[in-house]
Design a protein around this motif. Structure first.
Motif, short mmCIF file in Angstrom:
data_model
loop_
_atom_site.label_atom_id
_atom_site.label_comp_id
_atom_site.label_asym_id
_atom_site.label_seq_id
_atom_site.Cartn_x
_atom_site.Cartn_y
_atom_site.Cartn_z
N GLY A 28 -10.76 -2.14 9.09
CA GLY A 28 -10.04 -0.88 9.16
C GLY A 28 -10.84 0.35 8.82
N GLY A 29 -12.13 0.19 8.48
CA GLY A 29 -12.94 1.33 8.11
C GLY A 29 -12.99 1.55 6.61
N SER A 30 -13.80 2.49 6.19
CA SER A 30 -14.06 2.71 4.77
C SER A 30 -12.88 3.34 4.03
CB SER A 30 -15.29 3.61 4.59
OG SER A 30 -16.43 3.01 5.17
N SER A 31 -11.98 3.99 4.76
CA SER A 31 -10.80 4.60 4.15
C SER A 31 -9.56 3.96 4.75
CB SER A 31 -10.78 6.11 4.41
OG SER A 31 -9.55 6.68 4.01
N ARG A 32 -8.55 3.74 3.90
CA ARG A 32 -7.28 3.21 4.40
C ARG A 32 -6.19 4.28 4.34
NH1 ARG A 32 -3.74 0.43 1.00
NH2 ARG A 32 -5.55 -0.36 -0.14
#
Length: 215
Positions: A28-32
């Protein structure tokens, strides 16, 4: 306008046994939380005010370090203060761990004489605060502007909201192919802006300092 503030709150990750593919950076990438919902608050704030977030100071938190036996590497909540390119200050809380809040996107724009508040969970109304009195404007009344009227597609008293915005987007997209592009139609630049804000939030949280938003 001198102050813009609000929150975007959800509760679907509030318990330690709640899990989702977004908790893993490789999926989901480095930020949720900020990348998932915080950017939508920022987009709404910038679109409605005409201001752009120029720099920000952010902190992120992980409420449940373990979910389903897996270490959580993305934030459950993000809090930031910011300054805009036109001299306003602001703040926002983005959370996916706030019980009872399903999709509470709440925005207040404050000026010297009035404050304007939108709550996505009450999408047919706009609250206007004043020194002497407060008012609530309802969608579909004679007080709405000519620009807003085409998006009021059902009679007053019939709920209109989230799903209707997608129908409005499709209509505007078709209009852009055949006629002049409607005001506010999202572009790839808006997606780039969301990525730039997310990058600035993560950098500010990691360095514990103010960060310029470069896009």
């Amino acid at each position: 306008m001198h102050l813009v503030h609000g929150s975007y709150l959800q509760d679907w990750m509030s318990r330690p046994d709640d899990t989702n593919w977004r908790t893993a950076p490789e999926s989901g990438g480095s930020s949720r939380t900020f990348a998932d919902i915080g950017v939508h608050w920022c987009d709404l704030a910038e679109f409605t005010t005409g201001h752009r977030i120029r720099r920000l100071l952010a902190t992120t938190s992980v409420v449940h370090p373990q979910r389903g036996g897996v270490t959580v590497e993305t934030e459950d909540a993000a809090v930031l203060v910011f300054e805009t390119d036109r001299g306003a200050t602001g703040s926002v809380v983005a959370s996916q761990v706030s019980p009872g809040r399903k999709n509470r996107l709440w925005l207040s724009v404050d000026s010297s004489d009035a404050a304007y508040v939108f709550d996505q969970e009450l999408p047919d109304t706009l609250w206007i605060g004043g020194r002497e009195e407060n008012r609530v404007l309802h969608r579909g009344t004679t007080t709405q502007s000519a620009g807003a009227a085409p998006y009021s597609t059902v009679p007053p008293g019939h709920p209109q909201g989230y799903l209707d915005s997608f129908a409005a987007f499709v209509k505007d997209a078709y209009t852009a192919f055949t006629d002049e592009t409607p005001d506010g139609l999202p572009t790839l630049d808006d997606g780039l802006r969301a990525a730039a804000l997310t990058r600035a939030v993560l950098e500010s949280s990691a360095k514990e300092t103010w960060v310029e938003v470069t896009s």
